[in-house]
Design a protein around this motif. Structure first.
Motif, mmCIF file in Angstrom:
data_model
loop_
_atom_site.group_PDB
_atom_site.id
_atom_site.type_symbol
_atom_site.label_atom_id
_atom_site.label_comp_id
_atom_site.label_asym_id
_atom_site.label_seq_id
_atom_site.Cartn_x
_atom_site.Cartn_y
_atom_site.Cartn_z
ATOM 1 N N MET A 32 -43.907 13.797 -53.394
ATOM 2 C CA MET A 32 -44.674 12.980 -52.467
ATOM 3 C C MET A 32 -45.184 11.728 -53.173
ATOM 4 S SD MET A 32 -45.535 13.071 -49.266
ATOM 5 C CE MET A 32 -45.510 14.819 -48.835
ATOM 6 N N LYS A 33 -44.793 10.563 -52.679
ATOM 7 C CA LYS A 33 -45.196 9.291 -53.283
ATOM 8 C C LYS A 33 -46.214 8.616 -52.375
ATOM 9 C CE LYS A 33 -41.923 10.028 -56.354
ATOM 10 N NZ LYS A 33 -42.203 10.465 -57.723
ATOM 11 N N ARG A 34 -47.491 8.735 -52.740
ATOM 12 C CA ARG A 34 -48.578 8.178 -51.934
ATOM 13 C C ARG A 34 -48.844 6.736 -52.336
ATOM 14 N NH1 ARG A 34 -51.645 12.338 -49.574
ATOM 15 N NH2 ARG A 34 -52.433 10.609 -48.310
ATOM 16 N N ARG A 35 -49.454 5.994 -51.427
ATOM 17 C CA ARG A 35 -49.849 4.619 -51.741
ATOM 18 C C ARG A 35 -50.843 4.569 -52.892
ATOM 19 N NH1 ARG A 35 -51.382 1.876 -45.907
ATOM 20 N NH2 ARG A 35 -49.353 2.139 -44.879
ATOM 21 N N ALA A 36 -51.652 5.594 -53.013
ATOM 22 C CA ALA A 36 -52.751 5.593 -53.979
ATOM 23 C C ALA A 36 -52.324 5.972 -55.386
ATOM 24 C CB ALA A 36 -53.849 6.536 -53.495
ATOM 25 N N GLN A 37 -51.036 6.159 -55.633
ATOM 26 C CA GLN A 37 -50.574 6.672 -56.916
ATOM 27 C C GLN A 37 -50.088 5.594 -57.879
ATOM 28 O OE1 GLN A 37 -49.071 10.882 -54.871
ATOM 29 N NE2 GLN A 37 -47.600 9.616 -55.979
ATOM 30 N N ALA A 38 -50.193 4.321 -57.529
ATOM 31 C CA ALA A 38 -49.777 3.255 -58.444
ATOM 32 C C ALA A 38 -50.671 3.251 -59.680
ATOM 33 C CB ALA A 38 -49.845 1.908 -57.741
ATOM 34 N N ARG A 40 -29.348 2.981 -61.993
ATOM 35 C CA ARG A 40 -28.903 4.180 -61.301
ATOM 36 C C ARG A 40 -28.998 4.025 -59.780
ATOM 37 N NH1 ARG A 40 -31.928 8.288 -61.880
ATOM 38 N NH2 ARG A 40 -33.716 7.378 -62.991
ATOM 39 N N PHE A 41 -30.012 3.320 -59.325
ATOM 40 C CA PHE A 41 -30.157 3.064 -57.888
ATOM 41 C C PHE A 41 -28.967 2.268 -57.369
ATOM 42 C CE2 PHE A 41 -31.498 0.414 -54.326
ATOM 43 C CZ PHE A 41 -32.153 1.318 -53.497
ATOM 44 N N LEU A 42 -28.595 1.212 -58.075
ATOM 45 C CA LEU A 42 -27.493 0.369 -57.628
ATOM 46 C C LEU A 42 -26.155 1.108 -57.700
ATOM 47 C CD1 LEU A 42 -28.502 -3.062 -59.208
ATOM 48 C CD2 LEU A 42 -28.852 -2.250 -56.860
ATOM 49 N N ALA A 43 -26.035 2.032 -58.648
ATOM 50 C CA ALA A 43 -24.829 2.857 -58.704
ATOM 51 C C ALA A 43 -24.766 3.801 -57.507
ATOM 52 C CB ALA A 43 -24.793 3.648 -60.005
ATOM 53 N N GLN A 44 -25.926 4.270 -57.073
ATOM 54 C CA GLN A 44 -25.997 5.190 -55.936
ATOM 55 C C GLN A 44 -25.851 4.458 -54.609
ATOM 56 O OE1 GLN A 44 -26.300 8.473 -56.381
ATOM 57 N NE2 GLN A 44 -26.395 9.063 -54.223
ATOM 58 N N PHE A 45 -26.410 3.234 -54.551
ATOM 59 C CA PHE A 45 -26.392 2.444 -53.310
ATOM 60 C C PHE A 45 -25.869 1.040 -53.622
ATOM 61 C CE2 PHE A 45 -30.024 5.390 -53.223
ATOM 62 C CZ PHE A 45 -29.666 6.198 -52.147
ATOM 63 N N PRO A 46 -24.572 0.904 -53.845
ATOM 64 C CA PRO A 46 -24.011 -0.382 -54.282
ATOM 65 C C PRO A 46 -24.193 -1.516 -53.281
ATOM 66 C CG PRO A 46 -22.276 1.186 -53.723
ATOM 67 C CD PRO A 46 -23.548 1.956 -53.754
ATOM 68 N N GLU A 47 -24.443 -1.170 -52.018
ATOM 69 C CA GLU A 47 -24.621 -2.215 -51.003
ATOM 70 C C GLU A 47 -26.078 -2.689 -50.927
ATOM 71 O OE1 GLU A 47 -26.166 1.434 -49.224
ATOM 72 O OE2 GLU A 47 -24.444 0.974 -50.510
ATOM 73 N N GLN A 48 -26.954 -2.067 -51.702
ATOM 74 C CA GLN A 48 -28.379 -2.347 -51.628
ATOM 75 C C GLN A 48 -28.840 -3.235 -52.780
ATOM 76 O OE1 GLN A 48 -31.130 -2.499 -50.277
ATOM 77 N NE2 GLN A 48 -31.481 -0.886 -48.773
ATOM 78 N N ARG A 49 -30.116 -3.608 -52.719
ATOM 79 C CA ARG A 49 -30.793 -4.314 -53.810
ATOM 80 C C ARG A 49 -32.072 -3.548 -54.160
ATOM 81 N NH1 ARG A 49 -31.044 -10.816 -52.502
ATOM 82 N NH2 ARG A 49 -29.123 -11.007 -51.283
ATOM 83 N N LEU A 50 -32.449 -3.637 -55.420
ATOM 84 C CA LEU A 50 -33.757 -3.160 -55.870
ATOM 85 C C LEU A 50 -34.287 -4.226 -56.815
ATOM 86 C CD1 LEU A 50 -35.861 -0.887 -55.749
ATOM 87 C CD2 LEU A 50 -34.799 0.068 -57.801
ATOM 88 N N THR A 51 -35.320 -4.933 -56.376
ATOM 89 C CA THR A 51 -35.773 -6.137 -57.074
ATOM 90 C C THR A 51 -37.207 -5.988 -57.558
ATOM 91 O OG1 THR A 51 -34.370 -7.451 -55.580
ATOM 92 C CG2 THR A 51 -36.029 -8.638 -56.884
ATOM 93 N N ALA A 52 -37.425 -6.295 -58.836
ATOM 94 C CA ALA A 52 -38.787 -6.333 -59.388
ATOM 95 C C ALA A 52 -39.444 -7.638 -58.958
ATOM 96 C CB ALA A 52 -38.741 -6.236 -60.905
ATOM 97 N N TRP A 111 -33.842 9.480 -52.321
ATOM 98 C CA TRP A 111 -33.421 9.387 -53.723
ATOM 99 C C TRP A 111 -34.575 8.937 -54.612
ATOM 100 C CZ3 TRP A 111 -32.999 5.817 -57.657
ATOM 101 C CH2 TRP A 111 -32.146 6.142 -58.715
ATOM 102 N N LEU A 112 -35.288 7.907 -54.178
ATOM 103 C CA LEU A 112 -36.395 7.380 -54.983
ATOM 104 C C LEU A 112 -37.512 8.407 -55.144
ATOM 105 C CD1 LEU A 112 -36.494 3.785 -53.464
ATOM 106 C CD2 LEU A 112 -36.001 4.332 -55.865
ATOM 107 N N ALA A 113 -37.751 9.204 -54.117
ATOM 108 C CA ALA A 113 -38.813 10.209 -54.193
ATOM 109 C C ALA A 113 -38.517 11.273 -55.241
ATOM 110 C CB ALA A 113 -39.018 10.862 -52.827
ATOM 111 N N LYS A 114 -37.263 11.452 -55.572
ATOM 112 C CA LYS A 114 -36.881 12.455 -56.570
ATOM 113 C C LYS A 114 -37.019 11.943 -57.994
ATOM 114 C CE LYS A 114 -33.493 14.447 -53.380
ATOM 115 N NZ LYS A 114 -32.056 14.603 -53.069
ATOM 116 N N GLN A 115 -37.288 10.646 -58.154
ATOM 117 C CA GLN A 115 -37.369 10.041 -59.486
ATOM 118 C C GLN A 115 -38.806 10.103 -60.004
ATOM 119 O OE1 GLN A 115 -34.222 9.378 -60.443
ATOM 120 N NE2 GLN A 115 -33.728 9.943 -58.327
ATOM 121 N N SER A 116 -38.990 10.728 -61.141
ATOM 122 C CA SER A 116 -40.346 10.895 -61.689
ATOM 123 C C SER A 116 -40.976 9.565 -62.099
ATOM 124 C CB SER A 116 -40.309 11.838 -62.894
ATOM 125 O OG SER A 116 -39.473 11.319 -63.917
ATOM 126 N N SER A 117 -40.152 8.549 -62.317
ATOM 127 C CA SER A 117 -40.700 7.252 -62.737
ATOM 128 C C SER A 117 -41.261 6.451 -61.570
ATOM 129 C CB SER A 117 -39.622 6.428 -63.446
ATOM 130 O OG SER A 117 -38.522 6.190 -62.592
#
Length: 347
Positions: A147-153, A290-302, A209-215
């Motif tokens: 569970m990724k809550r807003r308050a966990q940053a 790893r995200f881009l390998a899993q979803f090559p049509e997507q973007r993940l931008t810092a 997928w992102l919810a499964k990532q501990s980072s």
């Protein structure tokens, strides 16, 4: 004093204040998280769509509205990486509404429900004195440890977004300038932006997928826009944030249609329904790869990072934007920002 003087966040805060302490009410997310006797947590979300506020029948077809009614709820589940389990549809409709409109609406709603494996389990119907009112309740499941809550940053987290920002609001602006029928969507760039408004894609696969990532620390969807939604995460986490506006991901279509105004849409525009997340800084490069390998049509931008509140440059824009440093080469004054109960707010 009127509701237009206080806005949505204050209204929700007042409701929360009146709840008995034993309820342990937490309104810091768009979903309610309920624990059962055992097994996964139940994730529940409710969204209303009101004619003239959230949609217009002159700019969106019944099929578009049926699709979007469920899509925006699915996006709330995506922000928690939750698996859809059931949905409920309630409608208040004027008696003179064309039956064919109703048939098209329901057909598209159920089609998305089938494709999302989110069966319709019930609801309610009523006569409306004026206009169309739609309310959707959705239920999903998620494990506590995912569970990724807003308050966990956390301090030092990278702030990132999926996809591109600003397309939906720009598409709405195009529709309001020149209403287009479903058979006349203009050129390719305009068609893309309008489609992004009419038919947003809930990021269910990406969220799961992102919810499964501990980072990944915190996550939410962008419904009201970065300017409005990010402060909800920073307030819940009691942190400040720095955003590099020049790094915001923009589509080629938005740049083609709006040029140097594209970044303003990306900051202030809502209804993109992309995912906003924070990630442990050292882990972000590997997560992105790893995200881009899993979803090559997507973007993940810092696009920035979290820092300790009350340090650095503070933005005094109001409406929850305090504590965020918007670093930009583009002038952001006069920014049009959506606010419930108010006319568009210009910052």
């Amino acid at each position: 004093m009127k509701l237009s003087d206080i806005g949505e966040d204050h209204l929700i805060g007042e409701i929360h204040r009146r709840c008995p302490p034993e309820w342990k009410a937490d309104f810091s997310d768009d979903v309610a998280i309920l624990a059962g006797a055992k097994g996964p947590l139940m994730v529940v979300s409710v969204d209303n769509l009101v004619e003239g506020v959230h949609f217009r029948t002159t700019t969106s077809s019944a099929k578009d509205i049926g699709y979007k009614s469920l899509a925006v709820n699915l996006s709330d589940l995506a922000a928690k990486g939750a698996k859809p389990r059931a949905c409920f549809l309630s409608l208040a409709l004027p008696p003179d509404l064309a039956v064919d409109w109703f048939y098209d609406f329901v057909a598209e709603f159920i089609e998305l429900a089938k494709n999302s494996k989110c069966p319709l389990r019930g609801g309610d119907s009523s006569r409306s004195a004026s206009g169309i009112f739609i309310s959707v309740t959705i239920i999903g499941e998620q494990r506590l440890d995912r569970m990724k809550r807003r308050a966990q940053a956390q301090i030092g987290d990278v702030i990132a977004v999926t996809g591109t920002l600003g397309d939906s609001a720009a598409g709405l602006a195009l529709l309001e300038q020149s209403p287009l029928s479903s058979k006349n969507r203009g050129d390719q760039a305009r068609a893309h932006l309008i489609a992004r408004h009419r038919r947003p894609t809930p990021r269910l696969r990406e969220g799961s997928w992102l919810a499964k990532q501990s980072s990944v620390q915190a996550m939410m969807d962008l419904s009201d826009g970065l300017w409005t939604d990010l402060p909800r995460m920073t307030k819940a986490s009691r942190l400040g944030a720095l955003i590099r506006v020049d790094d915001l991901p923009l589509s080629e279509e938005l740049l083609l249609e709006f040029g140097d105004k594209a970044q303003r849409w990306a900051v202030g525009g809502g209804e993109d329904y992309e995912l906003l997340l924070t990630v442990k800084s050292a882990s972000f490069p590997d997560l992105r790869r790893r995200f881009l390998a899993q979803f090559p049509e997507q973007r993940l931008t810092a696009i920035g990072e979290m820092y300790k509140a009350n340090t650095g440059k503070m933005n005094a824009g109001g409406d929850g934007s305090d504590g965020i440093d918007w670093q930009s080469s583009v002038e952001l004054s006069g920014l049009s920002v959506y606010s419930h109960f108010k006319k568009p707010v210009h910052r």
